[in-house]
Scaffold this active site. Structure first.
Site, PDB file in Angstrom:
ATOM      1  CB  THR A 119      31.222  64.635  81.736  1.00 18.44           C
ATOM      2  OG1 THR A 119      31.348  63.484  82.571  1.00 18.44           O
ATOM      3  CG2 THR A 119      31.777  65.846  82.465  1.00 18.44           C
TER       4      THR A 119
ATOM      5  CG  HIS B 111      42.317  81.885  80.080  1.00 18.24           C
ATOM      6  ND1 HIS B 111      41.858  82.873  79.247  1.00 18.24           N
ATOM      7  CD2 HIS B 111      42.264  82.425  81.335  1.00 18.24           C
ATOM      8  CE1 HIS B 111      41.544  83.949  79.939  1.00 18.24           C
ATOM      9  NE2 HIS B 111      41.780  83.700  81.220  1.00 18.24           N
TER      10      HIS B 111
END
Length: 508
Positions: free
Chosen positions: A427, A479
């Protein structure tokens, strides 16, 4: 000859679909390629057409039924001639009583929404009570949280009365309006059109063309109606460019315009409790869905963001040196910065497979290909079409693909197949001036790269203070799938490749 009419073959990410609307009934004649039924999935409405000239014999899947990929919907007699259906005969007396010129009065209903869509909103009526409609002419838009659905006229006739006005919430298959088949425009309908509708219809005439979402927004901003703009799109549709041209023509003709033809004065703006102007607008379905998914991504993923900065000087120098030759060689395709980032990300994804993976329940799915989504801003909201197999694409292919996405996004022509899948997303907030931001994951992907504004800053280079064109990069990652070490090394790899573009060619 009897033929089976089947549902389209759905992509792997789509499990099933729902029969939304049948436009033909058993015994009715059909022309080859004539639109006969809509199949709605959770992303787009698919049209099924007649395979040949003939007659619809038997409907096996009714409206609201769930269908699988390539499942039989109906049987079809090729070359047969139509006969009057029992339904038409039963409705004839009632229709004649309501309108002498009408053969039948039918209900126009909202499409059948899939299970994941609770309801929709009437976005815009393109026809008013008393106005003549042609068969399959676009008459009303129903906006859901995923797509805008077009409802068309079931036959030649007239809208008798509107049951659901613009802004009303509608359920699946709920009645939107009553329609007099065979009636002529201006004839007395069961429910007379409002007095204000008649002059609108007279003024609109042949110019009452359909406008898509982008064009309607432009019309509202310009203070124009569809009747004041001539559509040049397919079937007389009004495009955004048509609105811009009308605004220019209106400005040029303003000095000579007669007072009688001036636009009516706008209604007073609503005031808040303390007397100041404010405007309250309902959130669109698409905007609400984007908001919901962004919140879900933050709540379900263990999302962290790591930052770095890249010296854009080498890429800018290379682009400046070859941009004219590049454009001439590749048939007008311009060389931008995004293609360099896509190629750098592709190479980095090969080296760090966890960043190119996705999470499916308790499974971690590693993809042996690179499909990179590129965020595109449109009038309806943020879309993320996907470049397929970027490992096999050159810079020109990437730039051409991104430009095609941007154009079709503005025109509302991006389809389900353009946006499904994707293993990684990029983006670019820099085109709007963002210096630094934290991008949010696009589930089920495990990482997203954020680009930002190129800003000249003083940098220490070999003990010297030098002005360099710098860009901050941000990598948000899950994560649960990616360790901090991998995320940092992935972002450093992109930085190194961009600061020495020769590495992209040498893959080192």
């Amino acid at each position: 000859m009897s033929i089976e009419i089947k549902a389209p073959t759905f992509p792997e990410s789509v499990a099933d679909g729902t029969v939304a609307t049948w436009y033909k009934q058993p015994g009715e004649a059909c022309k080859r390629d004539e639109h006969i039924v809509d199949i709605e999935t959770d992303k787009v409405v698919l049209e099924v057409v007649a395979p040949a000239d003939g007659v619809l014999k038997e409907v096996l899947k009714g409206e609201g039924d769930v269908v699988l990929s390539a499942e039989v919907l109906a049987t079809f007699d090729s070359g047969a001639e139509a006969s009057e259906t029992p339904a038409a005969k039963a409705d004839a007396p009632a229709a004649a009583a309501s309108d002498a010129s009408a053969k039948e009065t039918v209900e126009i209903k909202a499409p059948v929404f899939p299970e994941s869509v609770a309801d929709g909103t009437v976005a815009a009526w393109h026809k008013q009570p008393g106005e003549a409609c042609k068969r399959d002419e676009h008459i009303v838009d129903i906006e859901t949280d995923k797509v805008v659905l077009e409802v068309v006229a079931p036959a030649d006739g007239v809208i008798a009365d509107i049951v659901k006005a613009e802004g009303d919430t509608v359920l699946s298959s709920e009645v939107l309006a009553n329609f007099a088949i065979g009636a002529e425009g201006g004839a007395a309908a069961p429910a007379a059109a409002p007095q204000a509708a008649a002059p609108v219809a007279e003024e609109a005439g042949d110019e009452d063309a359909v406008a898509g979402p982008a064009a309607r927004k432009a019309l509202a901003e310009a203070g124009l109606t569809a009747a004041q703009v001539k559509g040049t799109g397919k079937g007389g549709r009004i495009t955004k460019e048509d609105v811009e041209a009308a605004v220019k023509n209106k400005a040029a003709a303003a000095p000579a315009a007669a007072p009688a033809k001036a636009a009516p004065a706008a209604a007073p703006a609503p005031l808040s409790a303390d007397g100041r102007v404010e405007k309250r607008v309902p959130m669109t379905r698409l905007r609400a869905t984007i908001a919901k998914r962004l919140v879900e991504a933050q709540q379900t993923a263990a999302m962290l963001t790591t930052y770095n900065e890249v010296n854009m000087g080498p890429v800018m120098e290379l682009r400046s040196k070859y941009k004219d030759l590049f454009q001439k060689t590749h048939n007008g395709t311009k060389l931008g910065f995004m293609s360099f980032f896509v190629k750098a990300a592709t190479e980095a994804l090969k080296r760090y497979p966890a960043v190119n993976a996705s999470i499916d329940g308790n499974d971690m799915v590693y993809h042996g290909y690179q499909d990179i989504g590129v965020a595109v801003s449109t009038d309806r909201g943020l879309m993320v079409p996907v470049l397929r197999n970027t490992e096999a694409m050159g810079l020109a292919d990437i730039e051409s693909g991104i430009m095609d996405f941007a154009v079709r996004g503005r025109e509302g022509k991006l389809g389900m197949e353009d946006m499904q899948g994707g293993t990684f997303t990029i983006t670019n907030g820099g085109i709007f001036g963002s210096l630094m931001s934290t991008p949010i994951l696009n589930p089920p992907q495990t990482a997203i790269l954020g680009m930002h504004k190129i800003q000249e800053r003083p940098m220490a280079v070999n003990g010297q203070v030098v002005i360099q064109p710098m860009m901050y990069l941000a990598l948000s990652y899950d994560h649960r799938m990616i360790d901090g070490k991998e995320a940092v090394q992935f972002l450093v790899t992109i930085k190194d490749l961009l600061e020495d573009p020769a590495r992209l060619l040498l893959e080192i």
